[in-house]
Design a protein around this motif. Structure first.
Motif, PDB file in Angstrom:
ATOM      1  N   ASN A  67       0.823  -1.207   0.000  1.00 13.60           N
ATOM      2  CA  ASN A  67       0.000   0.000   0.000  1.00 13.60           C
ATOM      3  C   ASN A  67       0.858   1.258   0.000  1.00 13.60           C
ATOM      4  O   ASN A  67       0.531   2.233  -0.670  1.00 13.60           O
ATOM      5  CB  ASN A  67      -0.959   0.015   1.199  1.00 13.60           C
ATOM      6  N   GLU A  68       1.951   1.218   0.740  1.00 12.16           N
ATOM      7  CA  GLU A  68       2.852   2.370   0.742  1.00 12.16           C
ATOM      8  C   GLU A  68       3.423   2.617  -0.649  1.00 12.16           C
ATOM      9  O   GLU A  68       3.463   3.753  -1.130  1.00 12.16           O
ATOM     10  CB  GLU A  68       4.004   2.146   1.724  1.00 12.16           C
ATOM     11  N   ALA A  69       3.880   1.545  -1.288  1.00 12.39           N
ATOM     12  CA  ALA A  69       4.461   1.677  -2.623  1.00 12.39           C
ATOM     13  C   ALA A  69       3.432   2.194  -3.623  1.00 12.39           C
ATOM     14  O   ALA A  69       3.710   3.116  -4.404  1.00 12.39           O
ATOM     15  CB  ALA A  69       5.022   0.334  -3.087  1.00 12.39           C
ATOM     16  N   ALA A  70       2.229   1.625  -3.593  1.00  8.59           N
ATOM     17  CA  ALA A  70       1.179   2.069  -4.505  1.00  8.59           C
ATOM     18  C   ALA A  70       0.807   3.525  -4.236  1.00  8.59           C
ATOM     19  O   ALA A  70       0.568   4.304  -5.164  1.00  8.59           O
ATOM     20  CB  ALA A  70      -0.055   1.169  -4.374  1.00  8.59           C
ATOM     21  N   GLY A  71       0.777   3.888  -2.976  1.00  6.41           N
ATOM     22  CA  GLY A  71       0.480   5.266  -2.615  1.00  6.41           C
ATOM     23  C   GLY A  71       1.518   6.235  -3.140  1.00  6.41           C
ATOM     24  O   GLY A  71       1.187   7.322  -3.637  1.00  6.41           O
ATOM     25  N   ASN A  72       2.782   5.842  -3.057  1.00  8.29           N
ATOM     26  CA  ASN A  72       3.851   6.691  -3.585  1.00  8.29           C
ATOM     27  C   ASN A  72       3.739   6.875  -5.093  1.00  8.29           C
ATOM     28  O   ASN A  72       3.956   7.965  -5.613  1.00  8.29           O
ATOM     29  CB  ASN A  72       5.227   6.112  -3.223  1.00  8.29           C
ATOM     30  N   VAL A  73       3.375   5.804  -5.789  1.00  2.25           N
ATOM     31  CA  VAL A  73       3.200   5.881  -7.242  1.00  2.25           C
ATOM     32  C   VAL A  73       2.040   6.818  -7.583  1.00  2.25           C
ATOM     33  O   VAL A  73       2.158   7.670  -8.478  1.00  2.25           O
ATOM     34  CB  VAL A  73       2.970   4.475  -7.853  1.00  2.25           C
ATOM     35  N   LYS A  74       0.935   6.683  -6.851  1.00  2.00           N
ATOM     36  CA  LYS A  74      -0.221   7.554  -7.098  1.00  2.00           C
ATOM     37  C   LYS A  74       0.120   9.013  -6.821  1.00  2.00           C
ATOM     38  O   LYS A  74      -0.300   9.905  -7.563  1.00  2.00           O
ATOM     39  CB  LYS A  74      -1.408   7.134  -6.228  1.00  2.00           C
TER      40      LYS A  74
ATOM     41  N   LEU B 223      -5.787  12.583  -7.256  1.00  2.00           N
ATOM     42  CA  LEU B 223      -4.981  11.365  -7.319  1.00  2.00           C
ATOM     43  C   LEU B 223      -3.824  11.448  -6.328  1.00  2.00           C
ATOM     44  O   LEU B 223      -3.499  10.473  -5.657  1.00  2.00           O
ATOM     45  CB  LEU B 223      -4.450  11.147  -8.740  1.00  2.00           C
ATOM     46  N   GLN B 224      -3.250  12.616  -6.220  1.00  2.00           N
ATOM     47  CA  GLN B 224      -2.155  12.819  -5.282  1.00  2.00           C
ATOM     48  C   GLN B 224      -2.655  12.603  -3.844  1.00  2.00           C
ATOM     49  O   GLN B 224      -1.991  11.940  -3.048  1.00  2.00           O
ATOM     50  CB  GLN B 224      -1.572  14.216  -5.456  1.00  2.00           C
ATOM     51  N   ALA B 225      -3.810  13.141  -3.524  1.00  2.00           N
ATOM     52  CA  ALA B 225      -4.388  12.977  -2.184  1.00  2.00           C
ATOM     53  C   ALA B 225      -4.725  11.513  -1.906  1.00  2.00           C
ATOM     54  O   ALA B 225      -4.526  11.011  -0.793  1.00  2.00           O
ATOM     55  CB  ALA B 225      -5.635  13.833  -2.049  1.00  2.00           C
ATOM     56  N   GLU B 226      -5.227  10.827  -2.926  1.00  2.00           N
ATOM     57  CA  GLU B 226      -5.529   9.400  -2.785  1.00  2.00           C
ATOM     58  C   GLU B 226      -4.251   8.629  -2.477  1.00  2.00           C
ATOM     59  O   GLU B 226      -4.236   7.709  -1.652  1.00  2.00           O
ATOM     60  CB  GLU B 226      -6.158   8.887  -4.085  1.00  2.00           C
ATOM     61  N   GLY B 227      -3.170   9.002  -3.129  1.00  2.00           N
ATOM     62  CA  GLY B 227      -1.880   8.359  -2.887  1.00  2.00           C
ATOM     63  C   GLY B 227      -1.384   8.592  -1.476  1.00  2.00           C
ATOM     64  O   GLY B 227      -0.865   7.677  -0.830  1.00  2.00           O
ATOM     65  N   ILE B 228      -1.564   9.798  -0.982  1.00  2.00           N
ATOM     66  CA  ILE B 228      -1.157  10.107   0.397  1.00  2.00           C
ATOM     67  C   ILE B 228      -1.951   9.249   1.379  1.00  2.00           C
ATOM     68  O   ILE B 228      -1.387   8.670   2.311  1.00  2.00           O
ATOM     69  CB  ILE B 228      -1.338  11.611   0.694  1.00  2.00           C
ATOM     70  N   ALA B 229      -3.253   9.148   1.152  1.00  7.86           N
ATOM     71  CA  ALA B 229      -4.107   8.340   2.028  1.00  7.86           C
ATOM     72  C   ALA B 229      -3.696   6.873   1.997  1.00  7.86           C
ATOM     73  O   ALA B 229      -3.634   6.207   3.036  1.00  7.86           O
ATOM     74  CB  ALA B 229      -5.567   8.493   1.624  1.00  7.86           C
TER      75      ALA B 229
END
Length: 63
Positions: A13-20, A32-38
């Motif tokens: 989840n951390e990795a996917a969040g960083n990509v987003k 999308l950036q906010a979704e990645g942070i979450a």
């Protein structure tokens, strides 16, 4: 869920969040950036849960 599974899912989840986050920044999409942070925060929490489970197990094993 076991501690190892929690930690693995947390890392994913951390990795996917960083990509987003990076994609959102590059594409100028704040949503999308906010979704990645979450998602990154969710991953951090999952890893913390896994580490806590490990710590509790060690205490129980010593008792």
């Amino acid at each position: 869920m076991g501690s190892t599974a929690d930690k693995i899912k947390g890392m994913a989840n951390e990795a996917a969040g960083n990509v987003k986050q990076a994609a959102g920044k590059a594409l100028n999409k704040p949503g999308l950036q906010a979704e990645g942070i979450a998602q990154e925060r969710k991953g951090e929490a999952q890893q913390a849960i896994g580490k806590t489970k490990d710590a509790v197990k060690k205490v129980i094993d010593k008792a």
